[in-house]
Structure formats: C-alpha cells, structure tokens
Scaffold this active site. Sequence first.
Site, mmCIF file in Angstrom:
data_model
loop_
_atom_site.group_PDB
_atom_site.id
_atom_site.type_symbol
_atom_site.label_atom_id
_atom_site.label_comp_id
_atom_site.label_asym_id
_atom_site.label_seq_id
_atom_site.Cartn_x
_atom_site.Cartn_y
_atom_site.Cartn_z
ATOM 1 N N ASP A 258 51.206 -35.102 17.101
ATOM 2 C CA ASP A 258 51.769 -33.892 16.507
ATOM 3 C C ASP A 258 51.575 -33.864 15.000
ATOM 4 O OD1 ASP A 258 53.742 -36.081 16.792
ATOM 5 O OD2 ASP A 258 55.039 -34.773 15.619
ATOM 6 N N ASN A 259 51.031 -34.918 14.429
ATOM 7 C CA ASN A 259 50.762 -34.968 12.989
ATOM 8 C C ASN A 259 49.277 -34.882 12.672
ATOM 9 O OD1 ASN A 259 53.426 -35.095 12.228
ATOM 10 N ND2 ASN A 259 53.491 -37.324 12.118
#
Length: 479
Positions: A258-259
């Site tokens: 998610d980063n």
Amino acid sequence: MPPSARYRPDPRFLALGDGFADVVAPARFPVHLLRHRDDRWAARIGLDSLSDAEWERHFARFEPLPGNLPEPLALRYHGHQFGSYNPALGDGRGFLFAQLRDAVDDRLLDLGTKGSGATPYARGGDGRLTLKGGVREILAAELLAARGVDTCKILSVFETGERLWRGDEPSPTRSCVLVRLSHSNLRIGTFQRHAYHRDVARLGALVDYAALHHFPAARRGDLAGTTAALLRLVVERAAATAAAWTVAGFVHGVLNTDNLNITGESFDYGPWRFLPAYDLGFTAAYFDETGFYAFGRQPSAVLWNLGRLAETLLPLAARDVLEDSLGAFEPAFHAAVRRAFLDRLGLEPRGDAADDVVMDACYAFLAARRLDLDRFYFDWYGGEASAARALAGPAAAHYVHPEFSEVRRAWAEHLPAAPERLAHSYYGGDAPCSLLIDEVEALWAPIAERDDWAPLAAKLAAIRGVAALHGRDPLQDMS
C-alpha cells in the site's frame, strides 16, 4: 485572485465509477498556521497566484479548487504489510483532494492529503499527522528530488493547533495537515483490493484508467495486451525508483504494497533514513527488528510487491505473459543503478562494460571501508578531476588506502560529465548537503523549543541550491 492560466483542472478519478473511493469530510482544525508553501511546484500547476487566504481555504479548510473534485475522496485499497495481507486498509488519514495537469509535460497529477482527519479506514486512529512528521516529509521529498529520485512533492503544510499523543514522539506533540503532489494515488494495494473481492470488472477499469492517464504507451487493442504492457511499464518505473534509492543511500523503511504506487514515485515518508555509512543491513524503522526492509533488501522487496500486483492481473492476462513483464525488473534495475550512479558521481557514461567496472569497484570499496556515501560522492564528483580536492579533505585517509587504487584505475577513462560544476561554491565547501538523522533532529529542535523555523528554511534553501546546480529545479523546466 483565481488560479493562473497554467491551472488546468482535470478530475478524472470519478470516471472510474463507484467502488473505488468514499466521499469524506475534512477535519476542522482550531488554527491554520502556514508553515510550508512550495511556490515552485505551485507555479507549474498554476496555483502560485493564490493569496495566503485562498491557499488556506483550499489547503487547510479544503474548499474545492475551481472546476475540480467537488468533495474529498478516501481511496480504497488493501495491502501486504511486512509480508502479511491486510484487507482493512484504505486512506485512513488522507484523501484525494484534486486532480490537474502539469503545465510542463501535461501529466495528470493528484493532490492528496495526510493528517486531514479520520476516514472509514482510520482503524481507530485520530486521522492526524504530527508537525514533526510533516517536517520530516518535507525534508525527505526535497533531498530525494535534489538527488534525482522520483518522489512526491510536499506542496503545503499547515500547523493545526491540536495536541497529539504518539508513542514514538515526546507527547503531547503538535499537529499539522499536509498536501502532497504526485503523479498517481493508485497503489499496488488498490489492485489487490479488487482482486480480493474477485471484481474483474473493476480490475479492468483500473487497468484502462492507468493506461489512459498514466501509461498511454501501454494501450493496445485488447485488455489482455494492455494489461501486460502496463505491468511491464510499472515494473520498469519501480525498478528505476529502487535503483535511485540505492544510489541515494535512502532507506524508505516501510515498503508495504500500500506504500508503492504504480507510477513509481516514492511517497509516505515515515521512518525514513539516509545511510550514515554504506551498510546493506541498515534499517530505518525501529520496529523492523528482523531487517525486513533493510537498505540492501529494498530492490527485492519492490520486486516481491510487483509480483503481488501481477497476481491481481491474472484474470485479465495470461500468466506467462505477466511473468515475462515481471522479468523486466532485474535488467531495468541494473541499467538504472548504473545510470544513476554515474550521474551522481558526475562521470560521462561510456556505454560499455567499463561503466559496470567503475560501479562495482566503487561499491566494493564503500562496503569494505563502510564509508559515508554522501562524502564519497561529494569528494570525487567528476572522478579524477576532483583528486586534489578529495585528497586534501577529511576522508583522505580512506583514499590513500591501497584498495582505492582499484577504484581510480576503473574510472581512469571516464570523463567528467559537467566539469564546470566543480567551480561552484558547493564543491568548494567542506561537506556535502546531507540529511542524517542527527541533523533532522537538530532541525526539529528549534521548532519544538522556540518555534524557530529559520534553520529549516536555511536547510531547504541549501538543498534547493544543490538541486539547481545539478539541473533539478522544477522551474528550470519552465524556462
């Protein structure tokens, strides 16, 4: 005053339809103290003409920009966090605020927030960002951009007058809200969410959106072909960013799926560090006890994450074709490391095996001597053209060591790429422009103790000077 003629709103995200985001309301803050405004990037997107009051209305109160998204959107996504899948993620303390075009290269850009209030994905958090966290984001993005790393840009930071409690900072601590500018907020985890729900239609819509707005070269006559071409371009972009981190000596700290966004820009600067000495095992996050995301593991972590992206695309394209796209990572990474390394060392590429010989010799020496990476690049910018300067500097004892003779032999045939830069006052100084953790803390201390922002302003000016010297000022592209 309205935005300038360079302001070109282009809110495309809503065209994806429902299921990709949730409309949210921004937090209401007690105060709005402007602490950072990047008018260089504001100029590129036509927002430099905004008065301070207008800037506050849009970037602290989050009134919509003209012709843009009518309401903030908290984006939905999942993600692997330190290797474990988490379906409870999403924009927990941020949202997509606006989309617009870059006046220089016509890219679609996103304005997103951090610290703008709790959303349905806050998971019990307060939705806020500490002021120290905002300062760290500014510093990371500025120095990475100066070093040629593809990064988000911190457009705005307002201090918001709340007192926050955090386990990793002396508390209560001050609060802020941040606005970042990036090419895309589509993360690997965005695709993972819809694959998790077996929503092939929305996966296809994401591929079409990404190809249309971010990777037009991926567009084919069929979805399967577009999917495979898109993955290859995402892989190549991610490889270039991982390579740039390697050369910059940057440790992100938390490379969860998610980063990582699909356009390759690094963002979300939490426990980041720059290497104090060349050490593949160095970690940035105090909670990364096993070195899961250590400096030397970052390329493999990025590749692993790309593998998770490829898995989400299996309903849209054949496995062997997707695997072929993934196979582009290693050659792209190696080529990008070589380019970035020679660029940072200020040497002209020869375009043959001699380039690899130089790079390998330097890294072997750095590993053996555990030398300060920034000091090495600074001392030897331009190769032999800097010999007298380097051998008179504070690290000279390393350079007279017999091991270093191999390095000098390796680059003997490489010409300096920009010898005129060596006459600049920067290379006539005593030390490189760097950001080790002690200096970051030293820049924060006067803010925390007496609200003195002058040292931070001076540091940002120094970083921007280095960026301009090396041709990386965003306004240079507008000349």
